[in-house]
Design a protein around this motif. Structure first.
Motif, PDB file in Angstrom:
ATOM      1  N   THR A   1       1.540   2.364   8.683  1.00  0.00           N
ATOM      2  CA  THR A   1       3.003   2.366   8.772  1.00  0.00           C
ATOM      3  C   THR A   1       3.490   1.146   9.542  1.00  0.00           C
ATOM      4  OG1 THR A   1       4.957   3.605   9.535  1.00  0.00           O
ATOM      5  CG2 THR A   1       2.940   3.886  10.816  1.00  0.00           C
ATOM      6  N   THR A   2       4.610   0.585   9.064  1.00  0.00           N
ATOM      7  CA  THR A   2       5.191  -0.574   9.745  1.00  0.00           C
ATOM      8  C   THR A   2       5.904  -0.168  11.026  1.00  0.00           C
ATOM      9  OG1 THR A   2       7.066  -0.226   8.261  1.00  0.00           O
ATOM     10  CG2 THR A   2       5.642  -2.148   7.798  1.00  0.00           C
TER      11      THR A   2
ATOM     12  N   VAL B   1      11.086   2.575  10.308  1.00  0.00           N
ATOM     13  CA  VAL B   1      12.157   3.535   9.977  1.00  0.00           C
ATOM     14  C   VAL B   1      12.269   4.635  11.038  1.00  0.00           C
ATOM     15  CG1 VAL B   1      12.847   5.295   8.297  1.00  0.00           C
ATOM     16  CG2 VAL B   1      12.091   3.045   7.532  1.00  0.00           C
TER      17      VAL B   1
ATOM     18  N   HIS C   1       9.519  13.512   6.083  1.00  0.00           N
ATOM     19  CA  HIS C   1      10.569  13.086   5.134  1.00  0.00           C
ATOM     20  C   HIS C   1      10.670  14.025   3.943  1.00  0.00           C
ATOM     21  CE1 HIS C   1      10.285   8.732   6.821  1.00  0.00           C
ATOM     22  NE2 HIS C   1      11.109   9.492   7.532  1.00  0.00           N
TER      23      HIS C   1
ATOM     24  N   ASN D   1      -4.380  -0.519  10.401  1.00  0.00           N
ATOM     25  CA  ASN D   1      -3.409  -1.228   9.562  1.00  0.00           C
ATOM     26  C   ASN D   1      -3.943  -2.645   9.348  1.00  0.00           C
ATOM     27  OD1 ASN D   1      -1.103  -2.495   8.437  1.00  0.00           O
ATOM     28  ND2 ASN D   1       0.235  -1.052   9.496  1.00  0.00           N
TER      29      ASN D   1
ATOM     30  N   ALA E   1      -7.138   1.860   5.443  1.00  0.00           N
ATOM     31  CA  ALA E   1      -7.353   3.257   5.855  1.00  0.00           C
ATOM     32  C   ALA E   1      -8.726   3.768   5.436  1.00  0.00           C
ATOM     33  CB  ALA E   1      -6.251   4.130   5.250  1.00  0.00           C
TER      34      ALA E   1
ATOM     35  N   ALA F   1       3.051   4.957   4.304  1.00  0.00           N
ATOM     36  CA  ALA F   1       2.745   4.613   2.908  1.00  0.00           C
ATOM     37  C   ALA F   1       1.401   3.913   2.750  1.00  0.00           C
ATOM     38  CB  ALA F   1       3.874   3.734   2.350  1.00  0.00           C
ATOM     39  N   GLY F   2       0.966   3.231   3.784  1.00  0.00           N
ATOM     40  CA  GLY F   2      -0.286   2.468   3.679  1.00  0.00           C
ATOM     41  C   GLY F   2      -1.489   3.327   3.356  1.00  0.00           C
TER      42      GLY F   2
ATOM     43  N   TRP G   1      10.812  -1.962  -1.923  1.00  0.00           N
ATOM     44  CA  TRP G   1      12.145  -2.487  -1.573  1.00  0.00           C
ATOM     45  C   TRP G   1      12.320  -3.941  -1.985  1.00  0.00           C
ATOM     46  CZ3 TRP G   1      13.749   1.777  -2.081  1.00  0.00           C
ATOM     47  CH2 TRP G   1      13.600   2.878  -1.235  1.00  0.00           C
TER      48      TRP G   1
ATOM     49  N   PHE H   1       6.468   0.483   0.726  1.00  0.00           N
ATOM     50  CA  PHE H   1       7.897   0.135   0.647  1.00  0.00           C
ATOM     51  C   PHE H   1       8.118  -1.327   1.009  1.00  0.00           C
ATOM     52  CE2 PHE H   1       9.605   4.215  -0.236  1.00  0.00           C
ATOM     53  CZ  PHE H   1       8.667   5.108   0.270  1.00  0.00           C
ATOM     54  N   ARG H   2       7.339  -1.795   2.012  1.00  0.00           N
ATOM     55  CA  ARG H   2       7.549  -3.153   2.544  1.00  0.00           C
ATOM     56  C   ARG H   2       6.263  -3.944   2.345  1.00  0.00           C
ATOM     57  NH1 ARG H   2       9.562   0.872   5.199  1.00  0.00           N
ATOM     58  NH2 ARG H   2      11.818   0.985   5.353  1.00  0.00           N
TER      59      ARG H   2
HETATM   60  N1  APR Z   1      -4.476   0.967   4.709  1.00  0.00           N
HETATM   61  C1  APR Z   1      -3.617   1.185   5.744  1.00  0.00           C
HETATM   62  N2  APR Z   1      -2.421   0.576   5.868  1.00  0.00           N
HETATM   63  C2  APR Z   1      -2.072  -0.291   4.900  1.00  0.00           C
HETATM   64  C3  APR Z   1      -2.888  -0.575   3.791  1.00  0.00           C
HETATM   65  C4  APR Z   1      -4.148   0.098   3.719  1.00  0.00           C
HETATM   66  N3  APR Z   1      -5.008  -0.120   2.715  1.00  0.00           N
HETATM   67  N4  APR Z   1      -2.248  -1.488   3.007  1.00  0.00           N
HETATM   68  C5  APR Z   1      -1.062  -1.750   3.608  1.00  0.00           C
HETATM   69  N5  APR Z   1      -0.955  -1.044   4.746  1.00  0.00           N
HETATM   70  C6  APR Z   1       0.154  -1.012   5.702  1.00  0.00           C
HETATM   71  C7  APR Z   1       1.059  -2.221   5.675  1.00  0.00           C
HETATM   72  O1  APR Z   1       0.525  -3.259   6.480  1.00  0.00           O
HETATM   73  C8  APR Z   1       2.333  -1.629   6.279  1.00  0.00           C
HETATM   74  O2  APR Z   1       2.323  -1.738   7.706  1.00  0.00           O
HETATM   75  O3  APR Z   1       0.969   0.073   5.346  1.00  0.00           O
HETATM   76  C9  APR Z   1       2.268  -0.153   5.901  1.00  0.00           C
HETATM   77  C10 APR Z   1       3.304   0.247   4.876  1.00  0.00           C
HETATM   78  O4  APR Z   1       4.558   0.069   5.489  1.00  0.00           O
HETATM   79  P1  APR Z   1       5.867   0.594   4.757  1.00  0.00           P
HETATM   80  O5  APR Z   1       5.841   0.225   3.326  1.00  0.00           O
HETATM   81  O6  APR Z   1       7.027   0.193   5.613  1.00  0.00           O
HETATM   82  O7  APR Z   1       5.686   2.194   4.790  1.00  0.00           O
HETATM   83  P2  APR Z   1       6.118   3.183   5.928  1.00  0.00           P
HETATM   84  O8  APR Z   1       5.907   2.589   7.269  1.00  0.00           O
HETATM   85  O9  APR Z   1       5.462   4.479   5.630  1.00  0.00           O
HETATM   86  O10 APR Z   1       7.704   3.335   5.659  1.00  0.00           O
HETATM   87  C11 APR Z   1       8.368   4.322   6.412  1.00  0.00           C
HETATM   88  O11 APR Z   1      10.349   3.840   5.118  1.00  0.00           O
HETATM   89  O12 APR Z   1      11.619   3.566   3.207  1.00  0.00           O
HETATM   90  C12 APR Z   1      11.209   4.467   4.155  1.00  0.00           C
HETATM   91  O13 APR Z   1      11.121   6.773   3.806  1.00  0.00           O
HETATM   92  C13 APR Z   1      10.418   5.597   3.553  1.00  0.00           C
HETATM   93  O14 APR Z   1       8.671   6.911   4.594  1.00  0.00           O
HETATM   94  C14 APR Z   1       9.105   5.585   4.330  1.00  0.00           C
HETATM   95  C15 APR Z   1       9.500   4.867   5.599  1.00  0.00           C
END
Ligand code: APR
Length: 237
Positions: free
Chosen positions: A179-180, A183, A109, A204, A223, A14-15, A32, A25-26
């Protein structure tokens, strides 16, 4: 390293889409922290299709109407055109990699860009008019249409699952962006790549689950910031 790699693969979360206006998401302002994930559970959808659709529009579709790829998506597409990365495995459902021009996108997904009928499984491309009346129904059998991304309780779609694990096993460079690593089973992919000898480069702004013992090179920032630097570096500037 990208120039010397034979089989570089990007893995995005998602980042990478935050800079396109889609919330993560987090973390702070994460989805969430505002919504109970129950609306994304399969049995909630079957029991309350109309309410589930209303929430899916509020949480996902309303953003997707306005968002477009950001430079990070576009630079990844450019690296694929130059043959420097072979595939993008994404956890995201926003179709932004494809809109940016990436061709080999593995949607681990699923995607918001497709709808499935829960009765006859017919697949249709998403169009906004499907949401004129909720829940949208199948033109083939009048069954209820479901978003083409997986809900909690649903399996990872094939062929994406097989292709993603194959890509992680054969990669010699794995570019992990936004991505964190929270999941499963998506979060196993960088671990598999690392165990198969791939160099793990992570972009990240915060330390993810990979930071301590999977990531080889941690680029602490956004990113777009680091993809722009990588692009400049490859252009020899
Ligand atoms: N560039 C890169 N990364 C970033 C940025 C940015 N500008 N801003 C935030 N982030 C990072 C955050 O530090 C975090 O580690 O993006 C990450 C987002 O983490 P999540 O919200 O957990 O997203 P993700 O890891 O994709 O979640 C995985 O969880 O709920 C499920 O299905 C859903 O695909 C999703 C999965």
């Amino acid at each position: 390293m990208l120039k010397n790699a034979q089989h570089a693969v990007a893995f995005t979360g998602a980042g990478i889409s935050l800079e396109s206006g889609i919330p993560t998401f987090r973390g702070e302002n994460g989805l969430w922290s505002k919504y109970d994930p129950k609306f994304l559970e399969l049995d909630y959808f079957y029991r309350n299709p109309q309410e589930a659709w209303r929430l899916n529009i509020e949480v996902f579709y309303q953003h997707l109407a306005r968002t477009k790829p950001n430079p990070a998506h576009r630079i990844l597409a450019g690296l694929e055109k130059k043959g420097l990365i072979k595939a993008v495995i994404t956890q995201n459902i926003d179709n932004l990699h494809q809109q940016a021009g990436s061709n080999n996108v593995i949607e681990f997904h699923g995607s918001s860009n497709r709808l499935f009928c829960i009765e006859c499984n017919q697949q249709v491309e998403f169009k906004w008019e499907y949401l004129d009346s909720l829940p949208p129904t199948c033109q083939n059998c009048q069954g209820i249409l479901k978003p083409g991304y997986i809900f909690f309780g649903e399996p990872i779609p094939e062929p994406a699952r097989t292709l993603a694990f194959q890509a992680a096993e054969t990669a010699d460079l794995f570019l992990v962006i936004g991505t964190t690593g929270e999941v499963q089973p998506a979060s196993f992919l960088p671990v598999i790549a690392s165990r198969n000898g791939a160099l793990i480069i992570e972009i990240n702004p915060a330390k993810s689950n990979y930071y301590l013992d999977i990531t080889d090179i941690y680029l602490p920032g956004g990113a777009t910031h680091f993809m722009t630097k990588i692009e400049a570096g490859l252009a020899g500037q």
